[in-house]
Scaffold this active site. Sequence first.
Site, mmCIF file in Angstrom:
data_model
loop_
_atom_site.group_PDB
_atom_site.id
_atom_site.type_symbol
_atom_site.label_atom_id
_atom_site.label_comp_id
_atom_site.label_asym_id
_atom_site.label_seq_id
_atom_site.Cartn_x
_atom_site.Cartn_y
_atom_site.Cartn_z
ATOM 1 C CB SER A 56 -0.911 0.004 1.239
ATOM 2 O OG SER A 56 -1.483 1.278 1.454
ATOM 3 C CG ASN B 178 -3.835 -4.103 -0.278
ATOM 4 O OD1 ASN B 178 -4.553 -4.175 0.708
ATOM 5 N ND2 ASN B 178 -3.212 -2.990 -0.630
ATOM 6 N NE ARG C 257 -16.270 -5.557 -46.252
ATOM 7 C CZ ARG C 257 -16.195 -5.864 -47.545
ATOM 8 N NH1 ARG C 257 -16.358 -4.934 -48.472
ATOM 9 N NH2 ARG C 257 -15.951 -7.102 -47.924
#
Length: 468
Positions: free
Chosen positions: A316, A324, A353
């Site tokens: 962090s 984390n 197309r």
Amino acid sequence: MIFDATSDAGPPSCSDGGLLAPVRAGTRVEALTSDRAWVRAMLDAEAALARAQARAGLISGEAAALIDRTAAALTVDAADLARRSRQSAGPVVPLVTDLRAAVSRAGGEDVARLVHLGATTQDILDTAAMLVATRAVAVITADLDAALALVADLAQRHRTTVMAARTLGQHAVPTTFGLKAAGWLTGLLRTRDRLRALPLPAQLGGAAGTLAALVEATRSEAARSEAAREAARGEAVRGEAAGDASLRVLALVGVYAEELGLAMPLAPWHAERSVIGELGAALSGTARALGKPATDVILMAQTEVGEVAESSQGGSSAMPHKRNPALSVLIRSASFQVPAYAQALAQVGEHERAAGAWQAEWAPLRECLRLTGGAAETAVELVGGLRVFPDRMRANVELTGGRTVSERLAAHLDRDDLRAILDRDGPLDVPPDALDQDAPQDLLDPAGYLGAAPELVDRILAAYRARS
């Protein structure tokens, strides 16, 4: 400071290195879906077209070899090609110009006119998309194989590791971590098999999907060859029937697909985009399947839960104590993005197309491929380094004071007695005289109320081994 894109003080790079999508940054699929890879795939398509036409007798082997060599050696600045593409709404037109010029410089002025013979822009770009997808999917499925093996090992090792099943976020009944992992296994196995079985066809239809230019060129070449033969014998020239030329061209399409290692299409699919839709759906399903273990790990790794931990550092910027679940976060982010990108694929276009719908597929398809590929590669790292804490799992089961077996108690207690017991604070205290005579000795032991969880693990693992 305001960013000035026109400043002379070091122009910014136009390349996308995955700054905002780190799940695929530096992965193998990222390289296989880069601008350079797409340019190479388009050149591979042009070279394969020439080789197929030579095998069909439409152009000479020498001409095809020159086009093949030149395409293999051609280096194209993708950023410059992209800028030049603005004049034609796609990169094929300027790329064909470059390839023809290179063939001409190599001494093949007459051969240069044979580059892109009978093809249209969409033939080359769609074929390139299928080549890029084929190469990316091969890596994705290889990573899925690796992840599957690791998940299967988790399921086997923790076949009877007791933990709390959680429904709607709350403790439900006892289960095993092995069954949870086996659930991940089923989703990954299904999506891997779906990706493997997906046919990715070549595209070759000419200007509007009729192959008319190739039929005409085939008839002309046949007429020239027949004229030379008949002249040598002093006979009149008869010419080739249109139907014969058409059948030869249809066979040529198969040769083209063979040269590329792609599936042979039933017919040109310029305006029938289910091929792209099915690929997007398969990638979307794969990303979601990868997202399931990632989501579970995020929840199980919460500080107050602590049942698993990632191998990642998970740092962090503000809180030094944090670790984390970074790998799971990356995978889960991809599982949200891929389905969204897939929604842009295979939109209904106009006539033969599409004007916009087809062009809108290119970037989302690449994102689907590289995000799914990044998630698959990251999943191998996640599962391979996952730390499991069985003691914490067992301790968490006991947090409700034995209430995870309330369903079992209901089979052996009067309803009113059970309600009264559950409403008391603290661990469950079940008076022996309140139980019926069939009540087992381990009535309150979560390990005694696993149902068929271990056997379900065995069944899922057997299915996995049979399909590996």
